[in-house]
Design a protein around this motif. Structure first.
Motif, mmCIF file in Angstrom:
data_model
loop_
_atom_site.group_PDB
_atom_site.id
_atom_site.type_symbol
_atom_site.label_atom_id
_atom_site.label_comp_id
_atom_site.label_asym_id
_atom_site.label_seq_id
_atom_site.Cartn_x
_atom_site.Cartn_y
_atom_site.Cartn_z
ATOM 1 N N THR A 94 5.350 8.509 3.239
ATOM 2 C CA THR A 94 4.203 8.325 2.448
ATOM 3 C C THR A 94 2.892 7.692 2.590
ATOM 4 O OG1 THR A 94 5.290 6.409 1.270
ATOM 5 C CG2 THR A 94 6.114 8.519 0.667
ATOM 6 N N LYS A 95 2.940 6.882 3.834
ATOM 7 C CA LYS A 95 1.861 6.179 4.210
ATOM 8 C C LYS A 95 0.598 7.034 4.197
ATOM 9 C CE LYS A 95 0.058 2.901 7.464
ATOM 10 N NZ LYS A 95 0.628 2.076 8.799
ATOM 11 N N PRO A 96 0.431 8.255 4.752
ATOM 12 C CA PRO A 96 -0.834 8.901 4.889
ATOM 13 C C PRO A 96 -1.329 9.441 3.546
ATOM 14 C CG PRO A 96 0.886 9.800 6.598
ATOM 15 C CD PRO A 96 1.616 8.864 5.644
ATOM 16 N N TRP A 97 -0.430 9.495 2.621
ATOM 17 C CA TRP A 97 -0.899 9.763 1.272
ATOM 18 C C TRP A 97 -1.182 8.699 0.340
ATOM 19 C CZ3 TRP A 97 -1.209 14.954 0.848
ATOM 20 C CH2 TRP A 97 -0.657 15.706 1.613
ATOM 21 N N GLY A 98 -1.110 7.479 0.995
ATOM 22 C CA GLY A 98 -1.246 6.334 0.115
ATOM 23 C C GLY A 98 -0.464 5.865 -1.025
ATOM 24 N N ILE A 99 0.896 6.421 -0.868
ATOM 25 C CA ILE A 99 1.595 6.064 -2.066
ATOM 26 C C ILE A 99 3.028 5.262 -1.560
ATOM 27 C CG2 ILE A 99 0.876 7.731 -3.377
ATOM 28 C CD1 ILE A 99 3.559 9.491 -2.569
ATOM 29 N N VAL A 116 0.477 -2.784 4.151
ATOM 30 C CA VAL A 116 0.898 -3.540 5.338
ATOM 31 C C VAL A 116 1.357 -2.472 6.429
ATOM 32 C CG1 VAL A 116 1.914 -5.413 4.155
ATOM 33 C CG2 VAL A 116 3.354 -3.525 4.303
ATOM 34 N N SER A 117 2.112 -3.023 7.459
ATOM 35 C CA SER A 117 2.236 -2.105 8.610
ATOM 36 C C SER A 117 3.030 -0.611 8.379
ATOM 37 C CB SER A 117 2.682 -2.831 9.812
ATOM 38 O OG SER A 117 3.933 -3.296 9.626
ATOM 39 N N ASN A 118 4.217 -0.687 7.677
ATOM 40 C CA ASN A 118 5.058 0.198 7.345
ATOM 41 C C ASN A 118 4.710 0.969 6.174
ATOM 42 O OD1 ASN A 118 5.686 -1.318 5.227
ATOM 43 N ND2 ASN A 118 7.597 -1.805 5.963
ATOM 44 N N GLY A 119 3.395 0.810 5.828
ATOM 45 C CA GLY A 119 3.027 1.662 4.533
ATOM 46 C C GLY A 119 3.399 1.380 3.383
ATOM 47 N N ILE A 120 4.085 0.323 3.305
ATOM 48 C CA ILE A 120 4.654 -0.113 1.886
ATOM 49 C C ILE A 120 3.269 -1.141 1.299
ATOM 50 C CG2 ILE A 120 6.063 -1.596 0.643
ATOM 51 C CD1 ILE A 120 8.002 -1.328 2.743
ATOM 52 N N MET A 121 3.167 -1.082 -0.007
ATOM 53 C CA MET A 121 1.893 -1.632 -0.600
ATOM 54 C C MET A 121 2.407 -3.078 -1.161
ATOM 55 S SD MET A 121 -0.321 0.330 0.165
ATOM 56 C CE MET A 121 -1.766 -0.064 -0.409
ATOM 57 N N THR A 122 1.622 -4.253 -0.997
ATOM 58 C CA THR A 122 1.848 -5.510 -1.684
ATOM 59 C C THR A 122 0.679 -5.844 -2.450
ATOM 60 O OG1 THR A 122 1.487 -6.644 0.533
ATOM 61 C CG2 THR A 122 3.802 -5.996 0.019
ATOM 62 N N ASP A 123 1.008 -6.730 -3.467
ATOM 63 C CA ASP A 123 -0.169 -7.287 -4.147
ATOM 64 C C ASP A 123 -0.789 -8.321 -3.326
ATOM 65 O OD1 ASP A 123 0.006 -5.648 -6.545
ATOM 66 O OD2 ASP A 123 1.586 -7.125 -7.160
ATOM 67 N N LYS A 124 -2.116 -8.571 -3.124
ATOM 68 C CA LYS A 124 -2.944 -9.632 -2.667
ATOM 69 C C LYS A 124 -2.535 -10.858 -3.118
ATOM 70 C CE LYS A 124 -6.362 -7.301 -0.080
ATOM 71 N NZ LYS A 124 -8.006 -7.518 0.122
ATOM 72 N N VAL A 181 7.689 11.298 -10.811
ATOM 73 C CA VAL A 181 6.451 11.461 -11.786
ATOM 74 C C VAL A 181 5.585 10.384 -11.472
ATOM 75 C CG1 VAL A 181 5.885 10.896 -14.214
ATOM 76 C CG2 VAL A 181 7.847 12.195 -13.817
ATOM 77 N N THR A 182 5.958 9.393 -10.710
ATOM 78 C CA THR A 182 4.781 8.388 -10.487
ATOM 79 C C THR A 182 4.253 8.665 -9.274
ATOM 80 O OG1 THR A 182 6.065 6.558 -11.293
ATOM 81 C CG2 THR A 182 4.632 5.753 -9.709
ATOM 82 N N TRP A 183 5.040 9.435 -8.194
ATOM 83 C CA TRP A 183 4.029 10.001 -7.071
ATOM 84 C C TRP A 183 3.194 11.156 -7.557
ATOM 85 C CZ3 TRP A 183 8.813 11.095 -3.324
ATOM 86 C CH2 TRP A 183 9.241 10.167 -2.612
ATOM 87 N N LEU A 184 3.718 11.942 -8.407
ATOM 88 C CA LEU A 184 2.753 12.953 -9.256
ATOM 89 C C LEU A 184 1.522 12.347 -9.667
ATOM 90 C CD1 LEU A 184 2.562 16.003 -9.677
ATOM 91 C CD2 LEU A 184 3.726 15.634 -11.838
ATOM 92 N N PHE A 185 1.584 11.225 -10.252
ATOM 93 C CA PHE A 185 0.494 10.671 -11.142
ATOM 94 C C PHE A 185 -0.494 9.783 -10.056
ATOM 95 C CE2 PHE A 185 2.210 12.384 -14.728
ATOM 96 C CZ PHE A 185 1.656 12.125 -15.863
#
Length: 339
Positions: free
Chosen positions: A132-137, A331-339, A312-316
C-alpha cells in the motif's frame, strides 16, 4: 496532559522495561488509531472488564498474549524503530489474540494457533504496508483480518481446533420485517451504541464501550465524539435498513462504522464541516458494506471482522480528495505516523 506526557517520556527514557511497556500500550491504543499509552491501558482494562463480566477471561488473556507476540516478532525482525515505538506492530496482534478465543474453544492447539497468528500478523503488517505504500494509504487492520480469516478457517480442517460460536457455513437469509429494529427504544439505542464501540475489540459489553470512550477522550476528544457518532449512526442506519434486531443490539453493525468515523473524521483529515460530511458518508457506507460482507462470508462460516472498515477507508483515502489532511510523517515501511 502535555506535562504528563513529557513526564512519562522522561521516565521511560530511563528504563528499558518501561519502554517495552510503553510500546505495548501504544500498540493497544493504535487499534482505534490512537498513539497514546494511557488510551491503550484503558483499552486493556475495558477488555478485561468485558471478558470477566462474560465469565470468560480467555479473550482478555489472548489479547495480551497476542499483543506481546506481535510486538516481540517485530523486534526480532528489527522492524522500523519509529513504527515500533508508535505501537504500529502491536494492534493487529492484540485483535488476533482477542478473536481466536472468541470463536474457538481454547486448548493447547488453539493457544499455539493464537501465538503463531499474532506473530504472523506482524509479517502481514510489513507485507501489506509494502503493497500500500505506493498508494499512500496505511495497512489499517487488514493484516488482522487476513491472518485471522486463515486461522478460523483452519478450524474446519483440524480436529484439535474445536469451533465455539463460529459458523456453521450457510447461505445468507435476510431477516423478516418483524426481526428488524424498527421500534428502537432509547434504552436499546444507548446500549447498542456503546456495545458497537466495545465490539471493536470483539467484546459485547456496554460498560466496556464506556471505558473505551473514556480511553479515546484521554487521547482525542474528536476521536471520542466521532466514535459515539459513528456507533449511533450505525444503529439508526442498520435499523432503518431492516437489519437483525439482535445483531444491532449486540453492536455487530457498529464496530466498523466507529473506526471509519474516527479514521476519516479526525485521523487522516483535519476536522472541518466538509470533513464531517465526508466522514458521515463513509460511516453510512460502512453499514452497507458490513451487511454485504456478512452475506458474502456466511457460506464460508467465518466472521467479517473489521474488513468493512478497511475497505471503506481505503476507498475514501485513495481518491486524494481536496480536503485538508493531517500532517503525517511516512516511515520506511510505508506506515504513517503522526508528527
Amino acid at each position: 496532559m502535555n506535562r504528563m506526557a513529557a513526564w512519562w517520556e522522561k521516565i521511560i527514557g530511563r528504563s528499558y522495561a518501561l519502554r517495552l511497556v510503553d510500546i505495548h500500550l501504544r500498540g493497544a491504543g493504535q487499534v482505534m488509531l490512537q498513539n497514546n499509552p494511557l488510551t491503550g491501558l484503558l483499552f486493556i482494562i475495558g477488555i478485561v472488564w468485558g471478558a470477566i463480566a462474560a465469565g470468560d477471561p480467555e479473550p482478555a488473556i489472548g489479547a495480551v498474549v497476542g499483543l506481546v507476540a506481535a510486538t516481540l516478532t517485530a523486534m526480532l525482525l528489527r522492524s522500523d524503530k519509529t513504527s515500533l515505538e508508535h505501537g504500529l506492530f502491536g494492534f493487529n496482534g492484540i485483535l488476533v489474540g482477542a478473536a481466536v478465543p472468541t470463536f474457538l474453544v481454547m486448548g493447547p492447539a488453539a493457544w499455539f494457533l493464537l501465538v503463531i497468528g499474532a506473530a504472523v500478523s506482524t509479517i502481514a503488517m510489513l507485507a501489506v504496508s509494502h503493497v500500500t505504500k505506493p498508494w499512500g494509504i496505511p495497512a489499517l487492520t487488514f493484516p488482522f483480518v487476513l491472518t485471522t480469516w486463515f486461522l478460523v478457517l483452519a478450524a474446519y480442517s483440524f480436529g484439535h481446533l474445536p469451533i465455539g460460536i463460529m459458523g456453521p457455513p450457510q447461505l445468507p437469509v435476510a431477516p423478516g420485517s418483524s426481526a428488524a429494529g424498527a421500534d428502537l427504544s432509547a434504552g436499546l439505542l444507548f446500549s447498542a451504541c456503546f456495545r458497537g464501540i466495545s465490539q471493536v475489540f470483539l467484546i459485547d459489553n456496554g460498560i466496556t464501550g464506556v471505558i473505551f470512550v473514556a480511553a479515546l477522550l484521554v487521547s482525542s476528544p474528536w476521536a471520542a465524539g466521532l466514535a459515539i457518532i459513528g456507533s449511533t449512526v450505525s444503529v439508526l442506519g442498520a435499523s432503518a435498513l431492516g437489519a437483525s434486531a439482535a445483531e444491532i443490539g449486540s453492536g455487530l453493525y457498529g464496530f466498523s462504522p466507529v473506526l471509519t468515523a474516527i479514521a476519516l473524521g479526525c485521523v487522516f483529515f483535519r476536522p472541518s464541516w466538509r470533513v464531517a460530511l465526508f466522514a458521515l458518508l463513509g460511516t453510512v457506507f460502512s453499514i452497507i458494506v458490513q451487511g454485504a460482507l456478512n452475506a458474502a462470508v456466511a457460506p464460508v462460516g467465518i466472521p467479517t471482522f473489521t474488513a468493512a472498515f478497511v475497505f471503506v477507508t481505503w476507498l475514501f483515502l485513495l481518491p486524494k480528495v481536496d480536503l485538508e489532511p493531517h500532517r503525517h510523517e511516512p516511515v520506511s515501511n510505508g506506515i504513517m505516523t503522526d508528527k
